[in-house]
Design an enzyme around this catalytic site. Structure first.
Site, PDB file in Angstrom:
ATOM      1  N   ASP A  36       1.251  -1.394   0.501  1.00  9.84           N
ATOM      2  CA  ASP A  36       0.017   0.214  -0.254  1.00  9.84           C
ATOM      3  C   ASP A  36       0.977   1.155  -0.092  1.00  9.84           C
ATOM      4  O   ASP A  36       0.779   1.993   1.390  1.00  9.84           O
ATOM      5  CB  ASP A  36      -0.991  -0.154   1.242  1.00  9.84           C
TER       6      ASP A  36
ATOM      7  N   GLU B 221     -11.920  -1.382  -3.108  1.00 15.51           N
ATOM      8  CA  GLU B 221     -11.187  -0.419  -1.479  1.00 15.51           C
ATOM      9  C   GLU B 221     -10.057   0.362  -1.988  1.00 15.51           C
ATOM     10  O   GLU B 221      -9.178   0.602  -3.384  1.00 15.51           O
ATOM     11  CB  GLU B 221     -10.296  -1.612  -0.731  1.00 15.51           C
TER      12      GLU B 221
END
Length: 321
Positions: free
Chosen positions: A42, A209
């Site tokens: 991420d 997401e």
């Protein structure tokens, strides 16, 4: 990795049933070759005032990497020496997820999430720094939170400015991607702010997401990660995109299908050794837009690594180079 804590991994049968937007066969480009510390999850990347680059990520107390040229990266420890005490309200280990870094008002702003696997008892926090370097961050507490009674999950933050106002997209599973307005002074959600709905999937578990919104020309572009993360070489993560003339939507893909109805043009998917591309963010340096993301290296036991690709624009749609 973080999304192993979000939801039970999808079975192969369920993955096969997830809706997709019709796409022509494409050949996806490989990421920029890099050296040094490549392990990351991420990633969010920024060019620092010093001229170098910092990347922050899930792992550690917000793991930090530094580079002078985007090609060679070194491990720089963590944003914080210790987790702020309030993080433990959301998990037992004070484990932060999915940071987002930006610069405004003479400071660097680092947003992040704290939560636990399988629950939307979650919160997004913010810290600031004069330099953006690890060890210089001051935490300012909660920005926005969600509870089990809410239909969204307050994780995966990303901040964007639009028409003089400050907005934060966020969301993971539950009902997908959301957005709230922030105070430009505190960086926190305005009291009573409307929670806008930007994107979802037609069927449970609503596997979308990690949003990131970028302004280019007259459009706002919503990038998001679809399908299953965090299963190494079995991950099916991919990046899709839609656009809107207003930051709060409605977002549609190139066929006109709303992202609230499962739309989204495929931007980047796994290919070759680069499996499960997602957890993306976008940054700009020296006049060039870049896409940062993680992938699972099929030639290194599925280790998550940093992917960087130039981002171009063709007929007002993003393309990965």
């Amino acid at each position: 990795m973080k999304r192993l804590r979000y939801v039970t991994l999808l079975t192969a049968a369920l993955i096969a049933l997830l809706p997709t937007t019709a796409q022509a066969d494409v050949t996806h480009p490989d990421p920029l070759p890099i050296t040094g510390q490549q392990i990351i999850h991420d990633p969010t990347v920024v060019q620092l005032g010093s001229g170098g680059y910092a990347a922050y990520s899930t792992g550690g107390v917000i793991g930090a990497r530094l580079s002078k040229d985007l090609r060679h990266w070194t491990d720089a420890g963590n944003a914080f020496a210790e987790p702020p005490s309030w993080w433990y309200e959301y998990n037992d280990t004070g484990d932060p997820w999915a940071p987002d870094i930006s610069y405004r008002a003479g400071r660097y702003w680092l947003y992040y999430a704290v939560s636990s696997w399988g629950t939307n008892h979650s919160a997004i926090g913010v810290a600031t720094s004069p330099s953006g370097l690890p060890g210089t961050w001051t935490d300012h507490g909660k920005v926005f939170s969600s509870e089990t009674s809410d239909s969204w999950n307050a994780i995966d933050p990303a901040v964007v400015r639009a028409d003089g106002r400050l907005w934060m997209s966020f969301g993971s599973y539950w009902t997908g991607i959301r957005m709230v307005e922030l105070s430009p002074f505190t960086g926190k959600a305005l009291p009573g702010a409307t929670v806008h709905h930007l994107a979802t999937r037609p069927d449970a578990p609503y596997a979308v997401e990690g949003p990131y919104v970028v302004k280019h020309g007259r459009f706002y572009y919503l990038f998001a990660s679809y399908d299953a993360c965090c299963a190494g070489v079995n991950s099916t993560y991919k990046i899709r995109v839609g656009r809107s003339t207003t930051v709060t939507g409605p977002y549609v893909d190139s066929t006109g299908k709303p992202l609230l109805e499962g739309g989204g043009d495929l931007l980047l998917a796994g290919h070759g050794r680069y499996i499960g591309t997602g957890g993306e963010s976008v940054f700009r340096t020296r006049g060039q837009d870049w896409l940062a993301y993680h992938y699972y290296d099929a030639e290194d036991n599925g280790t998550p690594k940093l992917g960087l690709n130039r981002l171009g624009w063709v007929r007002d749609w993003p393309v990965v180079k």
